[in-house]
Design a protein around this motif. Structure first.
Motif, PDB file in Angstrom:
ATOM      1  N   LYS A  71       0.822  -1.204   0.000  1.00 29.92           N
ATOM      2  CA  LYS A  71       0.000   0.000   0.000  1.00 29.92           C
ATOM      3  C   LYS A  71       0.861   1.261   0.000  1.00 29.92           C
ATOM      4  CE  LYS A  71      -3.995  -2.168   2.218  1.00 29.92           C
ATOM      5  NZ  LYS A  71      -4.738  -2.176   0.945  1.00 29.92           N
ATOM      6  N   TYR A  72       0.333   2.284  -0.682  1.00 27.99           N
ATOM      7  CA  TYR A  72       1.009   3.574  -0.786  1.00 27.99           C
ATOM      8  C   TYR A  72       0.666   4.489   0.381  1.00 27.99           C
ATOM      9  CZ  TYR A  72       2.115   8.208  -2.733  1.00 27.99           C
ATOM     10  OH  TYR A  72       2.593   9.468  -2.936  1.00 27.99           O
ATOM     11  N   GLY A  73      -0.446   4.234   1.025  1.00 28.63           N
ATOM     12  CA  GLY A  73      -0.843   5.059   2.162  1.00 28.63           C
ATOM     13  C   GLY A  73      -1.856   6.128   1.797  1.00 28.63           C
ATOM     14  N   VAL A 100      11.950  -3.767   1.869  1.00 32.79           N
ATOM     15  CA  VAL A 100      10.761  -3.955   1.041  1.00 32.79           C
ATOM     16  C   VAL A 100      10.322  -5.411   1.138  1.00 32.79           C
ATOM     17  CG1 VAL A 100       9.781  -3.732  -1.251  1.00 32.79           C
ATOM     18  CG2 VAL A 100      11.591  -2.168  -0.518  1.00 32.79           C
ATOM     19  N   LYS A 101       9.113  -5.615   1.608  1.00 35.28           N
ATOM     20  CA  LYS A 101       8.577  -6.972   1.743  1.00 35.28           C
ATOM     21  C   LYS A 101       8.159  -7.499   0.376  1.00 35.28           C
ATOM     22  CE  LYS A 101       5.267  -9.659   4.482  1.00 35.28           C
ATOM     23  NZ  LYS A 101       4.234  -9.595   5.541  1.00 35.28           N
ATOM     24  N   HIS A 102       8.487  -8.774   0.115  1.00 36.17           N
ATOM     25  CA  HIS A 102       8.144  -9.378  -1.172  1.00 36.17           C
ATOM     26  C   HIS A 102       6.634  -9.320  -1.397  1.00 36.17           C
ATOM     27  CE1 HIS A 102      12.157 -10.832  -1.978  1.00 36.17           C
ATOM     28  NE2 HIS A 102      12.223 -11.320  -0.757  1.00 36.17           N
ATOM     29  N   ALA A 103       6.220  -8.882  -2.572  1.00 39.98           N
ATOM     30  CA  ALA A 103       4.794  -8.769  -2.901  1.00 39.98           C
ATOM     31  C   ALA A 103       4.599  -8.993  -4.383  1.00 39.98           C
ATOM     32  CB  ALA A 103       4.261  -7.394  -2.499  1.00 39.98           C
ATOM     33  N   GLU A 104       3.495  -9.631  -4.736  1.00 40.25           N
ATOM     34  CA  GLU A 104       3.166  -9.855  -6.146  1.00 40.25           C
ATOM     35  C   GLU A 104       2.637  -8.572  -6.788  1.00 40.25           C
ATOM     36  OE1 GLU A 104       4.638 -13.574  -6.152  1.00 40.25           O
ATOM     37  OE2 GLU A 104       3.799 -12.542  -7.896  1.00 40.25           O
ATOM     38  N   ASP A 105       1.835  -7.817  -6.033  1.00 39.59           N
ATOM     39  CA  ASP A 105       1.235  -6.593  -6.561  1.00 39.59           C
ATOM     40  C   ASP A 105       1.433  -5.459  -5.563  1.00 39.59           C
ATOM     41  OD1 ASP A 105      -0.017  -7.672  -8.986  1.00 39.59           O
ATOM     42  OD2 ASP A 105      -1.257  -8.804  -7.570  1.00 39.59           O
ATOM     43  N   ARG A 106       1.660  -4.245  -6.083  1.00 42.67           N
ATOM     44  CA  ARG A 106       1.770  -3.061  -5.250  1.00 42.67           C
ATOM     45  C   ARG A 106       0.964  -1.937  -5.884  1.00 42.67           C
ATOM     46  NH1 ARG A 106       7.373  -4.712  -4.887  1.00 42.67           N
ATOM     47  NH2 ARG A 106       7.819  -5.432  -2.765  1.00 42.67           N
ATOM     48  N   GLU A 107       0.496  -1.011  -5.076  1.00 38.28           N
ATOM     49  CA  GLU A 107      -0.216   0.136  -5.595  1.00 38.28           C
ATOM     50  C   GLU A 107       0.731   0.987  -6.431  1.00 38.28           C
ATOM     51  OE1 GLU A 107      -2.005   2.096  -2.294  1.00 38.28           O
ATOM     52  OE2 GLU A 107      -3.542   0.540  -2.006  1.00 38.28           O
ATOM     53  N   ALA A 108       0.173   1.652  -7.442  1.00 33.29           N
ATOM     54  CA  ALA A 108       0.993   2.390  -8.408  1.00 33.29           C
ATOM     55  C   ALA A 108       1.854   3.446  -7.726  1.00 33.29           C
ATOM     56  CB  ALA A 108       0.085   3.033  -9.461  1.00 33.29           C
ATOM     57  N   GLY A 109       1.268   4.139  -6.762  1.00 32.58           N
ATOM     58  CA  GLY A 109       2.031   5.174  -6.067  1.00 32.58           C
ATOM     59  C   GLY A 109       3.251   4.621  -5.355  1.00 32.58           C
TER      60      GLY A 109
END
Length: 893
Positions: A71-73, A100-109
């Motif tokens: 999440k970008y917040g 940075v925690k491993h993630a498949e998807d992140r918010e664009a921001g």
């Protein structure tokens, strides 16, 4: 100004609040371990707007730690960026550590923010998967930052010394052991007593005492203190590997892990805490050898029995003193009573104790002989009762102690009776469920409990029952990033295991257990799920003690078909944690060898065997056993061909090419070409990346630089399709190509980029060649100080991985530097000793390394000729010590 809680070094922790709540706590614990002040603005009452609060806190902080996930917040109405990004922008100029925690998807921001962070010159940018990993990264990085940034001297010094403080943090206060803490701290601080064994019966608090002593001594041992629990193993041969793993020392299988461990520890001043050593008491011979070779290492062991070896100082630990009288002051001052009340308050804080209750507590503590674990179990009963009420049941229950095993001491019988007294609160099927949990090693999940023990409580939720067992103090929750896990103290597990074996033969459940973990291991094979799926590695790491026990059971039951399923699925895990010696041992025990005939087996079993044989070939390649690797890989490919499995063939041919490249095999090029062809046909990218990357090395040796670069470009393009981890290897080969072409400045850029990818990938044991390459780039460019630092880092990498090549080539470089400084005789001798050791190795270097060694030989030839025949023959430890002395000397201009 909004003041922070303290004026010591303050570390501001920036992250989204809810999705990373547990990670924030882990970072907070790591910061507090170093006696720094964590600044997390949500901890305070918000008398000011959040933006004003975090900006003022940031202005008073010294270090910025950012933790990011998906999440970008939140973006406030009067802002164009989120508070998360605003914190990062406000910290400009502050030392930054980013995780940075491993993630498949992140918010664009967030993706945009992370891209910006990566492009900045921050101190570190590291990925993580687990809370344990994050806690360790933050702790080590902050320790390095403090020594380099806040305490840096005017003149360049040696690289930051290794320091690792890895001891559990406990929230409760240790009761009644102040004298023991002082005595043990004094004994260990003196340096004269290097092996102290805290001996006592189960439940006396040996482990808890050792942890408290460790925290007291953290300033005494400059290289750190590490707590190593041995309760999950019973094989003494695994002790060196277990210690090495806790120290992040890797096993390349190029030498014994005990040799790698001792070599690495030989110049460290550390305290190792070995908990539950009675599990592997015959490891004393190894520990004695470690103390002889590593003169500044101290050991604090906990055990029910002494080791009876040289250097050992036994420290007997008795139970807590019990209250002898009824005087109120005497009761409240007694350690046993204090412990009971402390634990009672944790589960029933509002209970008002009557004089009758105090008398009951005195009686309970006396009946329990002052055993801390027994007292804690009894105190937890106050959740449902009062001291006055439970005293009526405890008397009759403890009378059963006399009926326990006759070979146990009375105090051990008392503890067992106390455990039994707690278990009596469960119904019979619930008890059987609890006893069945004793089959697990190193903890379990609720899913595993349902699968393996759920038949004992067919109409109940095992999760709810385990919550009840937690309330009774019989098990506890275990930290995990993905799933809730459970575990228990070894004393309680031993009791449960004995009770289970009394009631059940256990044979069928053991078979069910090893088949369950064989399937779980297969399901989380990174080569099946995708190499970029970090969750696979996390699960395999958390479950590895169960996996090891399951494999051993499969071998014990002579079920080779099930045993074959484990090695094939564990390949990437073994490589990531570098347990290569253990991997080869498993495959030998499972009869995975080239002459084993699987022709009569069903297809699935042939595939399992062939995959394991392929992995054995790969690991033998990494271990430097090239002939064995080629034979095993060729045999596995032959089986894959019989079943027309082009996907597996492509991977096999890529591995075969690696083994061939290391011994100038005439078919190496064709093997790589087969891997590329089959990889394209089966849409298998991993094998193509490996083959294209290392085929480039062949083209370079054929002086076809353009073809080499084209192949590297093709491999890089595939890496960007979900295989970014392998950019580390791609950049190393590209850099080596440039270095071989005489372009050290360009090569350095790619070596540094490779190190960044190695650092993020987790395969850190393989970054030695990038360190060596960067070191010699700096040397040829005249950057002697930087070259020394990278050569030193290369040597540490080689020591950590047990790879002598990665030690000896840098040692030769340091000899050259020493000669250039004018210390001709010392530098020539260092170079000669390193060259002698290197010549004894059967090693074929890449072209860039061969050229580097040839260049060093040419530079040193006139000096070596002037050197009189040396009468010494340095050991590797002595050679390494000499390199450290060079690092400590000021550079002559």
């Amino acid at each position: 100004m909004i003041r922070t809680p303290d004026q010591r070094v303050r570390v501001f922790v920036s992250s989204t609040l809810q999705e990373l709540a547990t990670e924030r706590q882990a970072v907070k614990q790591a910061i507090e371990k170093l006696r720094l002040i964590p600044v997390l603005f949500e901890l305070s009452a918000r008398h000011h707007p959040p933006q004003a609060l975090y900006r003022d806190y940031l202005s008073q902080s010294d270090v910025f730690v950012g933790i990011y996930y998906q999440k970008y917040g939140w973006v406030a109405p009067d802002m164009s960026i989120s508070g998360l990004e605003d914190e990062y922008r406000m910290a400009n100029g502050m030392p930054m550590l980013v995780y940075v925690k491993h993630a498949e998807d992140r918010e664009a921001g967030l993706n945009r923010l992370l891209k910006d962070i990566q492009q900045r010159n921050i101190l570190c940018y590291r990925p993580f998967s687990t809370l344990e990993e994050l806690r360790e990264l933050v702790e080590n990085d902050l320790a390095i930052l403090l020594s380099e940034h806040f305490q840096a001297e005017a003149e360049p010094g040696p690289p930051t010394r290794y320091h690792k403080l890895d001891v559990p943090t406990l929230s409760d206060i240790l009761v009644g052991r102040e004298k023991d803490i002082d005595q043990l701290s004094t004994m260990l601080s003196s340096g004269r007593l290097r092996l102290i064994t805290i001996c006592g019966t189960g439940g006396t608090g040996k482990t808890r005492l050792s942890i408290e002593v460790a925290h007291r001594l953290q300033d005494v041992f400059p290289n750190g203190i590490v707590f190593i629990s041995l309760e999950a193993i019973t094989d003494p041969e695994l002790v060196p590997a277990f210690i090495a793993e806790r120290l992040n020392i890797t096993d390349s299988a190029k030498q014994s892990i005990s040799e790698t461990l001792m070599s690495w520890l030989s110049d460290k001043k550390m305290l190792l805490i070995l908990d539950n050593l009675e599990q592997v008491i015959s490891s004393g011979t190894f520990l004695s050898g470690l103390l002889q070779r590593c003169s500044n290492i101290s050991l604090l062991a906990t055990s029910r029995t002494p080791l009876h070896i040289r250097y050992e100082q036994i420290y007997p630990l008795d139970p807590l003193p019990v209250p002898l009288g009824l005087d109120p002051e005497e009761l409240t001052a007694n350690a046993s009573v204090q412990l009971f009340i402390q634990r009672m308050r944790e589960v029933n804080p509002k209970l008002e104790l009557t004089p009758e209750d105090m008398v009951a507590i005195q009686t309970i503590c006396n009946r329990l002989d002052g055993l801390p674990l027994a007292i804690e179990l009894a105190a937890l009963r106050i959740r449902y009762s009062t001291p006055s009420l439970i005293i009526r049941t405890i008397k009759s229950s403890l009378d059963l102690a006399s009926k326990g095993p006759v070979d146990l001491p009375d105090r051990q019988k008392t503890l067992r009776a106390t455990i039994a007294w707690s278990v009596q609160l469960l119904h019979e099927d619930e008890q059987n469920f609890m006893y069945a949990l004793s089959i697990f090693h190193g903890g379990w999940t609720s899913d595993a409990a349902m699968e393996l023990a759920g038949n004992f409580i067919p109409n109940q939720d095992p999760f709810e029952l385990m919550e009840r067992l937690i309330d009774l103090g019989l098990i506890y929750r275990k930290a995990s990033t993905q799933r809730i896990r459970f575990d228990w103290l070894i004393t309680i597990r031993e009791y449960a295991r004995e009770e289970f074996l009394k009631r059940h033969a256990g044979r069928e459940m053991e078979k069910k257990y090893y088949r369950f973990y064989a399937e779980l291991t297969h399901q989380h094979d990174p080569l099946v799920r995708g190499i970029s799926d970090q969750s696979s590695y996390i699960v395999l790491k958390e479950e590895f003690e169960n996996i090891r026990a399951a494999f051993n059971l499969a071998i014990q039951y002579d079920d080779l078909k099930t045993a074959w399923k484990f090695p094939g699925a564990l390949s990437m895990y073994w490589l990531s944690v570098s347990k290569l010696s253990e991997a080869l041992d498993w495959m030998d025990r499972a009869q995975i060898r080239t002459d084993y005939d699987v022709a009569g087996q069903i297809l699935a079993d042939q595939v399992s065997f062939s995959r394991s044989l392929m992995i054995k070939g790969l690991i033998n390649y990494f271990a430097g056993h090239y002939l064995e690797a080629v034979e095993e890989l060729q045999r596995s490919i032959a089986i894959f061909k019989e079943h027309d499995d082009s996907h597996a063939q492509s991977i096999g041919y890529a591995y075969l090419g690696l083994a061939g490249l290391s011994q100038d095999h005439p078919d190496t090029e064709s093997w790589f070409l087969h891997a590329i062809e089959l990889g394209k046909a089966s849409n298998e990218s991993y094998s193509q990346i490996l083959a294209l990357t290392f085929l480039a090395e062949i083209r370079l040796s054929q002086n076809d630089t353009a073809a080499s670069m084209r192949l590297l470009d093709q491999a890089e393009a595939l890496c960007h399709q979900g295989y970014e981890t392998y950019l580390s290897v791609n950049n190393v080969v590209r850099a080596a190509t440039l270095l071989a072409l005489g372009q050290p400045e360009k090569a350095l850029t790619y070596y540094l980029e490779s190190l960044r990818w190695f650092d993020q990938s987790g395969f850190k044991a393989t970054n030695g060649w990038a360190l060596i390459g960067a070191a010699f780039c700096h040397l040829w460019l005249g950057n002697t100080t930087d070259s020394i630092q990278y050569l030193h880092a290369s040597i540490e990498n080689g020591r950590n991985s047990g790879d002598p090549v990665v030690i000896l080539i840098p040692a030769m470089g340091l000899g050259v530097i020493q000669v250039n400084r004018g210390e001709i005789e010392a530098g020539s001798l260092l170079f000669l000793m390193a060259r002698r050791h290197f010549s004894q190795l059967k090693y074929r270097a890449w072209r860039a390394i061969r050229q580097t060694i040839e260049k060093l030989d040419a530079m040193m030839e006139p000096y070596i000729k002037q050197l009189s025949e040396p009468t010494v023959d340095w050991s590797m430890d002595e050679l390494i010590r000499k390199t450290m002395e060079i690092q400590a000397q000021p550079e002559r201009m």
